[in-house]
Structure formats: structure tokens, C-alpha cells
Design an enzyme around this catalytic site. Structure first.
Site, PDB file in Angstrom:
ATOM      1  N   ASN A 162      36.614  -7.727   4.521  1.00  0.00           N
ATOM      2  CA  ASN A 162      35.307  -7.251   4.999  1.00  0.00           C
ATOM      3  C   ASN A 162      34.591  -6.332   4.000  1.00  0.00           C
ATOM      4  O   ASN A 162      33.366  -6.330   3.945  1.00  0.00           O
ATOM      5  CB  ASN A 162      35.450  -6.573   6.360  1.00  0.00           C
ATOM      6  CG  ASN A 162      36.388  -5.393   6.331  1.00  0.00           C
ATOM      7  OD1 ASN A 162      37.224  -5.276   5.436  1.00  0.00           O
ATOM      8  ND2 ASN A 162      36.250  -4.520   7.302  1.00  0.00           N
ATOM      9  N   GLU A 259      46.131   0.645   6.760  1.00  0.00           N
ATOM     10  CA  GLU A 259      44.807   0.800   7.376  1.00  0.00           C
ATOM     11  C   GLU A 259      44.589  -0.442   8.219  1.00  0.00           C
ATOM     12  O   GLU A 259      44.286  -1.506   7.681  1.00  0.00           O
ATOM     13  CB  GLU A 259      43.715   0.917   6.299  1.00  0.00           C
ATOM     14  CG  GLU A 259      43.780   2.172   5.470  1.00  0.00           C
ATOM     15  CD  GLU A 259      43.440   3.416   6.258  1.00  0.00           C
ATOM     16  OE1 GLU A 259      42.955   3.307   7.400  1.00  0.00           O
ATOM     17  OE2 GLU A 259      43.678   4.515   5.737  1.00  0.00           O
ATOM     18  N   CYS A 293      36.569  -2.324  10.833  1.00  0.00           N
ATOM     19  CA  CYS A 293      37.751  -1.908  11.591  1.00  0.00           C
ATOM     20  C   CYS A 293      37.485  -0.731  12.521  1.00  0.00           C
ATOM     21  O   CYS A 293      38.044  -0.638  13.600  1.00  0.00           O
ATOM     22  CB  CYS A 293      38.852  -1.532  10.608  1.00  0.00           C
ATOM     23  SG  CYS A 293      38.278  -0.378   9.361  1.00  0.00           S
ATOM     24  N   GLU A 471      43.399   7.261   3.738  1.00  0.00           N
ATOM     25  CA  GLU A 471      42.669   7.015   2.503  1.00  0.00           C
ATOM     26  C   GLU A 471      41.588   8.084   2.393  1.00  0.00           C
ATOM     27  O   GLU A 471      41.189   8.677   3.388  1.00  0.00           O
ATOM     28  CB  GLU A 471      42.050   5.605   2.520  1.00  0.00           C
ATOM     29  CG  GLU A 471      43.141   4.542   2.559  1.00  0.00           C
ATOM     30  CD  GLU A 471      42.693   3.151   2.173  1.00  0.00           C
ATOM     31  OE1 GLU A 471      41.689   2.686   2.729  1.00  0.00           O
ATOM     32  OE2 GLU A 471      43.359   2.529   1.324  1.00  0.00           O
TER      33      GLU A 471
HETATM   34  P1  NDP Z   1      44.968  -9.716   7.394  1.00  0.00           P
HETATM   35  O1  NDP Z   1      45.980  -8.803   7.975  1.00  0.00           O
HETATM   36  O2  NDP Z   1      44.979 -11.129   7.811  1.00  0.00           O
HETATM   37  O3  NDP Z   1      45.094  -9.744   5.796  1.00  0.00           O
HETATM   38  C1  NDP Z   1      45.030  -8.564   5.020  1.00  0.00           C
HETATM   39  C2  NDP Z   1      45.648  -8.828   3.666  1.00  0.00           C
HETATM   40  O4  NDP Z   1      47.056  -8.969   3.802  1.00  0.00           O
HETATM   41  C3  NDP Z   1      45.162 -10.117   3.003  1.00  0.00           C
HETATM   42  O5  NDP Z   1      45.077  -9.904   1.610  1.00  0.00           O
HETATM   43  C4  NDP Z   1      46.256 -11.080   3.364  1.00  0.00           C
HETATM   44  O6  NDP Z   1      46.328 -12.206   2.547  1.00  0.00           O
HETATM   45  C5  NDP Z   1      47.474 -10.198   3.226  1.00  0.00           C
HETATM   46  N1  NDP Z   1      48.653 -10.634   3.956  1.00  0.00           N
HETATM   47  C6  NDP Z   1      48.705 -11.391   5.069  1.00  0.00           C
HETATM   48  N2  NDP Z   1      49.987 -11.507   5.483  1.00  0.00           N
HETATM   49  C7  NDP Z   1      50.752 -10.802   4.622  1.00  0.00           C
HETATM   50  C8  NDP Z   1      52.158 -10.538   4.514  1.00  0.00           C
HETATM   51  N3  NDP Z   1      53.029 -11.017   5.396  1.00  0.00           N
HETATM   52  N4  NDP Z   1      52.585  -9.754   3.501  1.00  0.00           N
HETATM   53  C9  NDP Z   1      51.713  -9.230   2.613  1.00  0.00           C
HETATM   54  N5  NDP Z   1      50.393  -9.459   2.650  1.00  0.00           N
HETATM   55  C10 NDP Z   1      49.908 -10.240   3.645  1.00  0.00           C
HETATM   56  O7  NDP Z   1      43.567  -9.021   7.662  1.00  0.00           O
HETATM   57  P2  NDP Z   1      42.125  -9.631   7.410  1.00  0.00           P
HETATM   58  O8  NDP Z   1      41.962  -9.902   5.956  1.00  0.00           O
HETATM   59  O9  NDP Z   1      41.905 -10.719   8.385  1.00  0.00           O
HETATM   60  O10 NDP Z   1      41.189  -8.386   7.749  1.00  0.00           O
HETATM   61  C11 NDP Z   1      40.812  -8.071   9.049  1.00  0.00           C
HETATM   62  C12 NDP Z   1      41.700  -6.995   9.631  1.00  0.00           C
HETATM   63  O11 NDP Z   1      41.707  -5.874   8.751  1.00  0.00           O
HETATM   64  C13 NDP Z   1      41.190  -6.470  10.955  1.00  0.00           C
HETATM   65  O12 NDP Z   1      42.252  -6.301  11.859  1.00  0.00           O
HETATM   66  C14 NDP Z   1      40.608  -5.124  10.615  1.00  0.00           C
HETATM   67  O13 NDP Z   1      40.597  -4.224  11.661  1.00  0.00           O
HETATM   68  C15 NDP Z   1      41.493  -4.683   9.504  1.00  0.00           C
HETATM   69  N6  NDP Z   1      40.811  -3.699   8.678  1.00  0.00           N
HETATM   70  C16 NDP Z   1      41.219  -2.387   8.727  1.00  0.00           C
HETATM   71  C17 NDP Z   1      40.547  -1.414   8.016  1.00  0.00           C
HETATM   72  C18 NDP Z   1      41.016   0.008   8.020  1.00  0.00           C
HETATM   73  O14 NDP Z   1      40.687   0.716   7.079  1.00  0.00           O
HETATM   74  N7  NDP Z   1      41.736   0.486   9.010  1.00  0.00           N
HETATM   75  C19 NDP Z   1      39.362  -1.729   7.228  1.00  0.00           C
HETATM   76  C20 NDP Z   1      39.043  -3.141   7.213  1.00  0.00           C
HETATM   77  C21 NDP Z   1      39.732  -4.068   7.935  1.00  0.00           C
HETATM   78  P3  NDP Z   1      45.359 -13.457   2.897  1.00  0.00           P
HETATM   79  O15 NDP Z   1      44.054 -13.082   2.350  1.00  0.00           O
HETATM   80  O16 NDP Z   1      45.926 -14.639   2.226  1.00  0.00           O
HETATM   81  O17 NDP Z   1      45.378 -13.608   4.387  1.00  0.00           O
END
Ligand code: NDP
Length: 497
Positions: A162, A259, A293, A471
Site C-alpha cells: 500500500n 507492523e 492499516c 517504527e
Molecule cells: P501480506 O502479509 O500478504 O504481505 C506482506 C509482505 O510479506 C509481502 O512482501 C509478502 O510477499 C511477504 N510475505 C508473505 N508471506 C510471507 C512469509 N511466509 N514469510 C515472509 N514474507 C512473507 O500483506 P499485504 O502485502 O497484503 O499488505 C496488506 C496488509 O498489510 C494488511 O493487513 C495491512 O493492515 C498491513 N499493513 C500494516 C501496516 C502497519 O504499519 N501496521 C501498514 C500497511 C499495511 P508477497 O508480496 O509475495 O505476498
């Protein structure tokens, strides 16, 4: 209308390791799509075990150089990178918009600047990092100890889609300020701007290997979280991913910052400034198409003002301009993927089926240009109840649930009735109530009389299942460094043996 300047032509993107692009060995690639059209922007090479291993080796070499430099020198490079990001704001904002679907009006004013602010802030802090000295007095022969604040080593950053560039900066800046090296994996849906950050760092004078980018899916992330020569992993992502990352990190007892997601409450008391509260509710739900998020997706409004609040909220939501993300007038862009759009639409259908009243958000504007993209009109639900799925679960799209309340104790209990705890907001003119209610809310990042502002100076992070660690602000330094305590004996060693 969109800017007439030609859009960037993108060749196949690769990993960035040791200060240069690295071809992958097995030739596997994936496509990154433009969410506004679902057409491919370019191919991206998947980083496998060989590329991750190369990145770890490069990062170790970079760490040796970088960690030996003084904080002032490190800070100078980070601040130069901040200047370069700002100078390239337009180009980077266009790229971010193409890759993420968010409106250019946001990418140009928030995303790149927030990343640059973060580099500048930690660039300033780098020279101030250090330990303490404590004299233990006559009873210890005037022995003393001092502490050294030392980097952790090679850190992994794993980003969500995002805020791709901002997330890369929010992780890299404190990590690098403390003297660490970083390997960053962007979300596979938004792989482009982290590579631009790598270029910017190089131009700013960052030694090769200090910031590396690997590309790919969860498997690439797992190669990082499982690697025993990586000292820390910082993830932005979903709660489920956070649990997997933490479990994988446990094998080598890595430091972990998480996060994660949220379902945050925004509580509006009857004495609040109504227009400000409506403005905040809009910011809390519809910025970046609701893909934030910390969004305050459960809006609790005190009964006497609920109807007036709803009327203004719906009118202003209906007036939001949905359209081509590159059009400077667009306020609501395209969701990240067709799959995610369908998930958000399913939630809207589930809300209607459960008996909530959809006040706006049913239909998209009649514009053929929107047909190919992942658009969802901002949705406002009235007549929600706490147990509905739209009220309980993180949707990560433009869906606001309006709830009503009459008692302070009751709304606090309902606001806290969630496994998440990322953020919360309170609107009231009553000073004592504002602070009393905020103190009772189980959330790591809170706002009084505003919502979703995240200055870099302010620590950001979640309680409960919304995350671990922080962060931004000075708090992040704790999560990217370790303390060494050194006792210095000024007398003889007293030994009973
Ligand atoms: P995901 O959890 O699907 O993916 C996050 C990252 O982790 C991606 O780079 C993903 O790769 C990678 N990943 C997925 N599975 C694994 C694993 N088993 N081991 C290591 N890395 C892995 O989140 P989204 O990208 O869909 O983002 C949306 C989510 O992020 C929402 O829940 C949102 O709330 C949260 N978010 C939280 C924030 C915060 O600061 N608290 C800010 C922004 C978003 P790949 O791209 O291939 O899936």
C-alpha cells in the site's frame, strides 16, 4: 486530466545486490500490473536462494564498511538521499501511482515526502546515537561502566503493497542510521520503487551492499526470515503473515518488528466539531482507496449527532472523485488487484446481507475508462452491529461502518472488543474526556481531534495482534540496535579463591 508527459518505459526489473542489478540464475519472472488497467507494467525477476545468498554476502560486506563509519558521516548520506528523493518526487510519484493504483495527488504529496522526511530525521539522529557512562562510586573503587549502542548486523525488511516506497524508507532509514545493512523485499504487487530507492542511495554515496533489494513472493520472504545470518526482520503485512514470520524468525532468535493489520475505532462524541469529525472519518477510511492499516473503519458516533453526522458524511463521500490515478483531480484510485477488489466487494455484499444499510457505494461512475481497473466506490454503511463481518474484520478497502453509542464506558468496551490494536481516534471538545478515553483504548497509535497523521517524529505501531515494536521516532532506534554494557574495574579484583 493526466499529465501529458510520457510514462516511463520499464525493462525487466531485477534484484539489486552489492550496488548493482543482479541477474537471477533460474530466469523465473513475474509481471507487475497497473491496477488502473490490469495491463502489465513490466516483468520482474524472482530472487531465489542464490540471489538471497548473494544479497546476504553483499550486506555483510556493506555492513563491515558502514558500521565502521561515524554517525555524522552516515547521517550525511541519509540526508543526501532525502534531498535526492525530493528532487525526484514527480518521477517517483508517477511510478508509485502506476504500480499501486493510488491517486497521484497523494503519491506526490505524501508517499515520497514521507520517505524523504524519514531519511532526513534519522540522518539527523545518526550522529547522536551512543551509550551512557555511569560512575559507580567509592564503594566500587570508582569503577564505572559504559554502554555502547551497536548495530544488529544484516536486517531484512519485508514490505506491504500500500505504501511501497514509504515502507522501504521507514525500515531502511532507522536501520541504516544505526549502522546496519538491509535487504529489502517489496511486496510482489509493487516491486518498482524500492529499486529507485536503491539507486538514490547509491547516488547519495551509500557504500555498496548496505541496501539491497530482492524480489519475489512469500518464498523469497521466507528465505530471509529463515536465514541464520540475518539478525532482524521487520515486516509490514497481515496478521497471519506476521505470525509466520515470527515463527520462522524464532529458529535463529531474530529480532522482530511487526507492523500488521487493524480494525481501528474512531469515536465521535456529541460535543465534537461536526465538520472536523466528518473530515477525519473520510481521511480515516478513504485515503489510498481505504488501503491503510491504521484506518478508523469502525466509526462510533454518539446518538444525538448520528443523523447529522451521517448526512454530511454521505454527501461528502458521494462527491469524491473516482478515476484514473494519474489524473491530478482523482481522489479515489484503483485497488491493488482484481482479487483484492473482489474481496472488498464480497465484504460489501456481506454487509448488505447481514442487514447493514449501504448509504452510498453501490455503483461506480458511468465511465468506460474505469471498466478495466480495480475500482470500488467508497462505501458507507449505516445500521451496523458489532458482530457483523464488515465491523469485525479488516477489509483494507474503502468501506466505513457507522455505529452509534450513548455511554462512554460502553463505547470504550466496544472499541476494545477486537483482537487488533493498531490505532484509535477520539473527537470531543472535552479535554478531560479526550485524554481519559484515549488512555483506556487498547491501541498503539492514537489521535485526538484528527486522524491518520503520521509525522516521522511520532512512534508508529500496534498493540495486541496489530504488531510488535515501533517504527519512526526515537523508539525505532531501540529496535535496530543493541546495547553492550562494559564494566571497567579501577581497583583490584577481589576474589575469594
Ligand atoms: P501480506 O502479509 O500478504 O504481505 C506482506 C509482505 O510479506 C509481502 O512482501 C509478502 O510477499 C511477504 N510475505 C508473505 N508471506 C510471507 C512469509 N511466509 N514469510 C515472509 N514474507 C512473507 O500483506 P499485504 O502485502 O497484503 O499488505 C496488506 C496488509 O498489510 C494488511 O493487513 C495491512 O493492515 C498491513 N499493513 C500494516 C501496516 C502497519 O504499519 N501496521 C501498514 C500497511 C499495511 P508477497 O508480496 O509475495 O505476498
Amino acid at each position: 486530466m493526466p499529465d501529458a508527459a510520457p510514462l516511463p518505459v520499464l525493462t525487466t526489473q531485477k534484484a539489486w545486490v552489492g550496488g548493482r542489478f543482479l541477474d537471477n540464475r533460474d530466469g523465473r519472472t513475474f509481471q507487475t500490473l497497473n491496477p488502473a488497467t490490469n495491463r502489465p507494467l513490466c516483468e520482474v525477476e524472482v530472487s531465489g536462494a542464490a540471489e538471497v545468498e548473494a544479497a546476504v554476502e553483499a550486506a555483510e560486506a556493506g555492513f563491515a564498511v558502514w558500521s565502521a563509519m561515524g554517525g555524522t558521516a552516515r547521517g550525511r548520506i541519509l540526508k543526501r538521499a532525502a534531498d535526492l528523493l525530493r528532487a525526484r518526487n514527480r518521477e517517483l510519484a508517477v511510478l508509485e501511482t502506476l504500480d499501486s493504483g493510488k491517486p497521484i495527488s497523494e503519491a506526490e504529496t505524501v508517499d515520497v515526502h514521507s520517505g524523504a522526511d524519514c531519511l532526513e530525521y534519522y540522518g539527523g539522529l545518526a550522529a547522536t546515537l551512543g551509550g551512557e557512562h555511569v560512575d559507580l562510586g567509592a564503594e566500587w573503587n570508582h569503577s564505572f561502566f559504559y554502554t555502547r549502542r551497536e548495530p544488529l548486523g544484516v536486517c531484512a525488511g519485508i514490505g506491504a503493497w500500500n505504501y511501497p516506497l514509504q515502507i522501504a524508507c521507514w525500515k531502511a532509514a532507522p536501520a541504516l542510521a544505526c549502522g546496519n545493512a538491509m535487504i529489502f523485499k517489496p511486496a510482489e504487487l509493487t516491486p518498482l520503487t524500492a529499486l529507485k530507492l536503491a539507486e538514490v542511495f547509491k547516488e547519495a554515496g551509500l557504500p555498496d551492499g548496505v541496501f539491497n533489494v530482492v524480489q519475489g513472493f512469500a518464498e523469497t520472504g521466507q528465505l530471509l526470515t529463515q536465514h541464520d545470518r540475518i539478525a532482524k526482520v521487520s515486516l509490514t503485512g497481515e496478521v497471519g503473515t506476521g505470525k509466520k514470520v515470527m515463527a520462522a524468525a524464532a529458529a535463529s532468535l531474530k529480532e522482530v518488528t511487526l507492523e500488521l493489520g487493524g480494525k481501528s475505532p474512531l469515536i465521535v462524541f456529541a460535543d465534537a466539531d461536526l465538520d472536523n469529525a466528518v473530515s477525519a472519518a473520510l481521511l480515516a477510511n478513504f485515503f489510498t482507496q481505504g488501503e491503510i492499516c491504521s484506518n478508523g473503519t469502525r466509526v462510533f458516533v454518539e446518538a444525538p449527532i448520528k443523523e447529522a453526522f451521517l448526512e454530511r458524511l454521505v454527501a461528502r463521500t458521494k462527491a469524491m472523485r473516482i478515476g484514473d490515478p494519474l489524473d491530478p483531480d482523482t481522489q479515489v484510485g484503483a485497488l491493488i488487484s482484481a482479487e483484492h477488489r473482489d474481496k472488498v466487494r464480497d465484504y460489501i455484499r456481506a454487509g448488505v446481507a447481514a442487514g447493514a444499510k449501504l448509504m452510498t457505494g453501490e455503483t461506480l461512475p458511468d465511465d468506460p475508462a474505469l471498466a478495466e481497473g480495480n475500482y470500488v466506490a467508497p462505501a458507507v454503511f449505516d445500521a451496523c452491529t458489532d458482530e457483523m463481518s464488515i465491523v469485525q474484520e479488516e477489509i483494507f478497502g474503502p468501506v466505513l461502518s457507522l455505529l452509534s453509542f450513548s455511554e462512554e464506558d460502553d463505547v470504550v468496551a466496544r472499541a476494545n472488543a477486537t483482537p487488533f490494536g493498531l490505532a484509535a481516534g477520539v473527537f470531543t471538545r472535552d479535554l478531560q474526556r479526550a485524554h481519559r478515553v484515549i488512555a483506556r483504548l487498547q491501541a498503539g497509535t492514537c489521535w485526538i481531534n484528527t486522524y491518520n497523521l503520521t509525522p516521522i517524529e511520532m512512534p508508529f505501531g500496534g498493540y495486541r495482534q496489530s504488531g510488535l515494536g515501533r517504527e519512526n521516532g526515537q523508539a525505532a532506534i531501540e529496535h535496530y540496535s543493541q546495547l553492550k554494557s562494559v564494566f571497567v574495574e579501577m581497583g583490584d579484583v577481589e576474589s575469594p579463591y
